[in-house]
Write an enzyme that holds these catalytic residues in place. Structure first.
Site, mmCIF file in Angstrom:
data_model
loop_
_atom_site.group_PDB
_atom_site.id
_atom_site.type_symbol
_atom_site.label_atom_id
_atom_site.label_comp_id
_atom_site.label_asym_id
_atom_site.label_seq_id
_atom_site.Cartn_x
_atom_site.Cartn_y
_atom_site.Cartn_z
ATOM 1 N N SER A 677 0.658 -1.174 0.068
ATOM 2 C CA SER A 677 -0.115 -0.074 0.072
ATOM 3 C C SER A 677 0.861 1.238 0.045
ATOM 4 C CB SER A 677 -0.934 0.089 1.271
ATOM 5 O OG SER A 677 -0.194 -0.086 2.220
ATOM 6 N N LYS A 720 -6.140 3.633 9.015
ATOM 7 C CA LYS A 720 -5.079 4.559 8.492
ATOM 8 C C LYS A 720 -5.790 6.068 8.390
ATOM 9 C CE LYS A 720 -3.161 1.064 5.075
ATOM 10 N NZ LYS A 720 -2.989 0.765 3.843
#
Length: 801
Positions: A677, A720
């Site tokens: 990611s 996140k």
């Protein structure tokens, strides 16, 4: 003239010692030793053998070897089927290592011959020899395998030194003692040393013989006691005493009268009753059979608790004990609704997955209370043995049922709620894979006939409600994960932590410390400061510890100063907890070249990471540091390849990869990092460094990048985004395919952060990079200061409503 110095290949010996004049055969298997033997055969067949002090060392060095060994001649060699060789050698002379030279194939040593130093007093030597003959005879009397002829051959040498070597080589004494005899070149001292070793060994052998005679005497005594016990048993039967197997069987049958056990259980018990009657009352087997029968009788084959299906009551209990966790509560209430309508136990295994401290274990206990079921927790962290799940065969000494049957036995009901805590922490070893054993337990189609190795009977687990918890689903096997209904539990937002602290944690710790609301209080601003500056987690464990610390310090202060009330506020909080530990608001609105902010997911929740890139004159090297995993390194290489393929569109020199060295680094190198990611973050930092366009400081991003520049979806968006919210990030770039995950984000995050959905890297760059280009200064940190964040909104942007 006899040689006194030799250059020979070395073969270390493990557990054996060769003396001059002796013949010995042994197997050679270590590569260096095999090479040494082959080298000797190609030359003069001479090899140097010496004792190795530690037999477990595969490749000994000079310090591991005895300094005195034997110069030997290889007489015969035989190649074995397993690749080893068997050699027959004869010792020629004692030798001392003067130089040790390892080579690639074997070790070569310089040897100096060590001749015997003759005895100065022949009469004294004769006395020693006679003593040696007598001790040898006494020594060999303990061993039947030595014939008189063999004894005579040991003592047939005329030379005293050779006789000592012959006795030491052939008697069964420890190799280290044999080596001390080999080390001694003075004949008189060698005889004295050997006599001392043999005297000590004779004392040990005599003591061992006395002990064995005593043991044999005890065995005879036990046989006598057995006969007496049998006679006593007959006497008890004649007198009508009840201390027999019949009384135990009668007791067990009485326990069966009011039980409705399955027929196969009753048949098995009858079989065991017969075995018990035919077994000696005082034998060990009797206790094994008795333990098995009592275990079978203690299991709740026919006992079941009445389950509560009141949805309103269950919802009240769940909301009383836990704040948030809406998905989990919703799933539990759905379970109750199905149970109420169908009167059948739904065959779902719940798996609560999420960061530590988010209430996974405690909500299982609340669920058991809401359902009216017994609750038992089984911790699977560190379990390596399959027998922990299935139990041991009852034939083994100390055998017992597995943890599941023990839990059922402890609850006393066949339909408890069993929590398998930390199911992702199981591992496997040579004793079996416990995760494979769990496949049957957690499969509703199979656990109706679960067989524990100890009870050896099928036990119905279909009415047990199994709940599991895990921090990381990646470590679970796919078949095991497929059997469970996974409910993701995300980390708490700061506002949720504040509510949990006020409503749950503070009252709980007050009660533990003997405080109440009238004499101790924490203001909301102080509690918010604890959440923001003293804890950094997805759950609330550390928050509870900090509140507990405040309660303990307040209790002590109340006792010592006789104050009536203590209030913790933002002003005096540091007096109790010290200075703040974490500082999240690091966004200084400085746009830097070659530094991009990424978002990461960990088992403890979300986190931010800074990806730094330096570009230097060089030859085209790409260096990656920061303890990066394989997947993250591949992401960096994919970004690098994308840039090389689009140099013209990015206004980057086409030959930069030949003239520039690029170093990508992610700080906190002690922390392992992996995952795809960070792909677009690495690409953005690379392009910023190569084009000298700063990266917007208020922008964070996450997404996987392909060679064609596509942005692929990621996981853990909530964690996140919470990490970005704590840091003060105002904009986040996420993959377009993560748009459904955006809808489930907390409202406080969506209200304070602007989300951009990117389909390709061009969308990312137009948001993340500024339009300004600065000249390359001498320092590595290149940045510009702006008063307001730059707005380059290209692509689909989700703004606060």
């Amino acid at each position: 003239m006899t040689k006194s110095k030799y250059t020979l290949p070395l073969v270390p010996l493990r557990g054996i010692t060769l003396f001059p004049g002796m013949v010995l055969h042994f197997d050679v298997g270590r590569p260096k030793s095999v090479a040494a033997v082959k080298h000797a055969l190609e030359h003069d067949k001479l090899v140097y053998l010496c004792h190795q002090s530690e037999i477990l060392i595969e490749d000994p060095d000079y310090d591991d070897l005895a300094k005195i060994g034997t110069i030997s001649e290889i007489k015969q060699i035989l190649n074995l089927s397993d690749g080893n060789i068997r050699i027959l050698v004869e010792g020629i002379h004692r030798g001392k290592i003067t130089e040790y030279r390892p080579t690639e194939r074997f070790v070569e040593v310089e040897i100096e011959k060590q001749p015997d130093i003759p005895a100065e007093d022949p009469l004294y030597v004769q006395v020693l020899i006679r003593r040696l003959q007598r001790l040898t005879q006494e020594f060999l009397d303990f061993y039947d395998r030595f014939s008189p002829e063999a004894i005579a051959s040991l003592l047939s040498f005329d030379d005293p030194g050779e006789m000592a070597d012959s006795v030491a080589a052939n008697l069964p004494i420890q190799p280290k003692y044999k080596q001390t005899v080999l080390d001694e070149i003075n004949v008189t001292a060698r005889l004295e040393l050997l006599l001392k070793i043999m005297s000590d060994e004779l004392e040990i052998l005599s003591a061992e013989k006395a002990i064995m005679e005593k043991v044999q005497k005890n065995v005879d005594k036990n046989q006598r006691e057995y006969i007496l016990r049998e006679k006593l048993k007959v006497i008890h039967e004649e007198l009508g005493d009840d201390e027999t197997a019949e009384s135990d069987v009668r007791k067990y049958r009485n326990q069966l009268e009011n039980r409705s056990l399955p027929s196969y259980v009753k048949d098995k018990l009858e079989e065991e009753f017969k075995r018990l009657l035919n077994t000696n009352f005082h034998s060990q087997e009797y206790g094994v059979i008795q333990n098995y029968i009592e275990t079978i009788l203690s299991l709740p084959w026919d006992i079941k608790d009445e389950e509560n299906c009141d949805i309103q009551l269950a919802a009240k209990i769940l909301n009383r004990d836990h704040y948030g966790l809406d998905k989990v509560k919703e799933r539990i209430l759905e379970y109750l609704a199905v149970k109420q309508l169908s009167q059948k136990t739904p065959a779902n295994i719940l798996c609560l997955a999420g960061p530590p401290g988010t209430g996974k274990t405690s909500i299982a206990k609340s669920l058991a209370e809401a359902l009216g079921r017994k609750y038992v927790r089984i911790s699977l962290g560190g379990v390596q043995n399959e027998a922990e799940i299935r139990g041991h065969r009852k034939t083994y000494i100390g055998a017992m049922p597995g943890r599941i049957i023990e839990a059922i036995k402890k609850c006393g009901t066949k339909n408890p709620l069993i929590l398998f805590d930390e199911i992702d922490k199981m591992s496997k070893d040579y004793s079996g894979d416990p995760a494979s054993a769990m496949l049957e337990v957690l499969d509703p189609e199979q656990n109706k006939n679960f067989r524990d190795h100890f009870i050896e009977l099928p036990f119905d687990l279909s009415e047990v409600l199994f709940v599991t918890t895990a921090n990381n689903l990646e470590t679970l096997s796919r078949p095991l994960l497929d059997r469970m209904d996974v409910i993701e539990i995300s980390g708490y937002t700061p506002d949720e932590k504040l509510e949990i602290g006020k409503k749950y944690l503070l009252p709980k710790q007050r009660e533990i410390c003997g405080l109440n609301a009238s004499n101790f209080n924490i203001t909301p601003t102080a509690l918010r400061l604890i959440v923001d500056s003293y804890t950094r987690e997805s759950g609330v464990r550390n928050l509870e510890r900090k509140i507990s610390t405040l309660c303990r310090k307040a209790a002590r202060e109340l006792v010592e100063t006789n104050k009536e009330k203590i209030s913790i506020s933002q002003k005096n909080l540091s007096n109790y907890l010290g200075k703040p530990i974490y500082h999240y608001d690091k966004n200084d609105h400085i746009h830097k070249i070659g530094i991009a902010t990424g978002l990461a997911w960990t088992e403890s929740g979300g986190d931010t990471l800074f990806i730094e890139v330096n570009v230097m004159p060089g030859s085209g090297k790409l260096e990656l540091t920061g303890n990066l995993g394989d997947v993250m390194q591949e992401s960096a290489k994919a970004a690098y390849s994308y840039i090389r393929a689009h140099t013209a569109a990015l206004s980057i020199p086409a030959d930069f990869y030949k003239k520039k060295d690029i170093h990508i680094h992610i700080p906190e190198g002690a922390v392992p990092k992996d995952g795809p990611s960070a792909g677009i973050t690495m690409a953005t930092a690379l392009i910023s460094a190569l084009t000298e366009r700063p990266v917007c400081s208020d922008v964070a991003m996450t997404g996987e990048i392909t060679l064609r520049g596509r942005v692929l979806p990621i996981g853990g968006l909530k964690e996140k985004s919470l990490a970005a919210f704590r840091m003060g990030i105002k904009k986040i770039i996420i993959p377009f395919e993560n748009k459904p995950d955006y809808e489930e984000l907390p409202a406080v995050v969506k209200e304070n952060i602007e989300f951009t959905f990117a389909q390709n890297l061009e969308d990312v760059l137009q948001i993340a990079l500024t339009n300004k280009t600065v000249a390359s200064p001498s320092k590595n940190d290149r940045f510009i200061m702006v008063e307001q964040p730059l707005n380059n909104h290209i692509g689909q942007v989700m703004s606060p409503q």
